[in-house]
Design a protein around this motif. Sequence first.
Motif, mmCIF file in Angstrom:
data_model
loop_
_atom_site.group_PDB
_atom_site.id
_atom_site.type_symbol
_atom_site.label_atom_id
_atom_site.label_comp_id
_atom_site.label_asym_id
_atom_site.label_seq_id
_atom_site.Cartn_x
_atom_site.Cartn_y
_atom_site.Cartn_z
ATOM 1 N N ASP A 1 0.326 -1.081 -4.824
ATOM 2 C CA ASP A 1 1.364 -1.357 -5.818
ATOM 3 C C ASP A 1 1.494 -2.874 -5.951
ATOM 4 O O ASP A 1 1.855 -3.570 -4.990
ATOM 5 N N GLN B 1 -10.588 5.050 -0.591
ATOM 6 C CA GLN B 1 -9.722 4.545 -1.643
ATOM 7 C C GLN B 1 -8.384 4.094 -1.075
ATOM 8 O O GLN B 1 -7.831 4.721 -0.173
ATOM 9 N N LYS B 2 -7.886 2.991 -1.626
ATOM 10 C CA LYS B 2 -6.559 2.498 -1.254
ATOM 11 C C LYS B 2 -5.715 2.417 -2.518
ATOM 12 O O LYS B 2 -6.177 1.930 -3.552
ATOM 13 N N TYR B 3 -4.483 2.883 -2.413
ATOM 14 C CA TYR B 3 -3.550 2.826 -3.544
ATOM 15 C C TYR B 3 -2.599 1.657 -3.304
ATOM 16 O O TYR B 3 -1.856 1.639 -2.319
ATOM 17 N N GLU C 1 0.845 -1.194 0.000
ATOM 18 C CA GLU C 1 0.000 0.000 0.000
ATOM 19 C C GLU C 1 0.882 1.247 0.000
ATOM 20 O O GLU C 1 1.868 1.317 0.745
ATOM 21 N N VAL C 2 0.541 2.207 -0.824
ATOM 22 C CA VAL C 2 1.282 3.474 -0.892
ATOM 23 C C VAL C 2 0.313 4.616 -0.587
ATOM 24 O O VAL C 2 -0.911 4.474 -0.733
ATOM 25 N N ASP C 3 0.864 5.748 -0.178
ATOM 26 C CA ASP C 3 -0.011 6.860 0.220
ATOM 27 C C ASP C 3 -0.336 7.816 -0.919
ATOM 28 O O ASP C 3 -1.101 8.766 -0.749
ATOM 29 N N ALA C 4 0.248 7.572 -2.089
ATOM 30 C CA ALA C 4 -0.056 8.408 -3.253
ATOM 31 C C ALA C 4 0.093 7.569 -4.516
ATOM 32 O O ALA C 4 0.980 6.718 -4.606
ATOM 33 N N PRO C 5 -0.770 7.779 -5.510
ATOM 34 C CA PRO C 5 -0.745 6.960 -6.732
ATOM 35 C C PRO C 5 0.599 6.960 -7.439
ATOM 36 O O PRO C 5 1.034 5.919 -7.945
ATOM 37 N N GLU C 6 1.276 8.114 -7.458
ATOM 38 C CA GLU C 6 2.528 8.210 -8.200
ATOM 39 C C GLU C 6 3.665 7.405 -7.582
ATOM 40 O O GLU C 6 4.707 7.193 -8.212
ATOM 41 N N LYS C 7 3.461 6.914 -6.354
ATOM 42 C CA LYS C 7 4.507 6.140 -5.691
ATOM 43 C C LYS C 7 4.460 4.652 -6.066
ATOM 44 O O LYS C 7 5.335 3.890 -5.665
#
Length: 268
Positions: free
Chosen positions: A189, A185-187, A166-172
Amino acid sequence: MLEETIIKKEERNQEMEAKEHIWKIGTTIFAILFVITLSTWLLTEKETSPITGETTRVEMPVDVTVDDDPFLGDEDASVTIIEFSDAQCQYCKQFWIETFPLLRKEYITTGKVRFVMRDLPMKESGHAWSGKAAEAAECAHNQGKFWELQDKIFANQNVLNSMVQEVDAPEKAKMLVITTENNQQKYLDIALAVSHIKHLAGEVHVKMDVFNRCLDTGQEAGEIEKDKNDAEKAGVQSTPTFFINGEKVAGALPFIAYQKIIEKELFE
């Protein structure tokens, strides 16, 4: 004296005949009730599954096609089982490990049943890598290795789950999947999980350059979407869900539950 003996003998015979008549009526009633009960179970069953703990239902026939999806068994078998499955679903894995080998031995390899597997990755249930796993299996299918890779993926389900980050921002995220949990929403990877799926594909000896190109370009994404659309039209809401000659069976059940329906279809 002789007359009394004859009368008593006749009375005993009449009594025996009456008891036999009552027994025959009772047996007939029991047989009728048994047939009614069995027919009701086969056509509309509601019970709690000892495996999933969920309500299971067998409904009237539904028109679900085999499409061009992978199958095992005789193409002309009198019974066709279509499964909608999710590689990240724990009950799908349980069916695959505990029940499917029995079906395969008893009915599929003997030519009685054709078993078709269709894809229903449930991203809405938080199954982040299931979509790429479904694509990977279809890419392997192009090289005749569908079932081998499916085995590997189910066997490594827990490992693949642990690789989702799990990341705290989509771009990560290197390979982003967005899911919703508790209206949030959960982002996620899934790059490591997809990398491991590629490793598993190598273990079943596919041509890796062809396989990687297929998976990386989303070549089979349309096939997965078609399966999902067909599942939705058929009213499928969870995995695994099966259609046995059109009769819908939801949930992972013990072998005997499938066996009853299959045997009914074989001898109709």
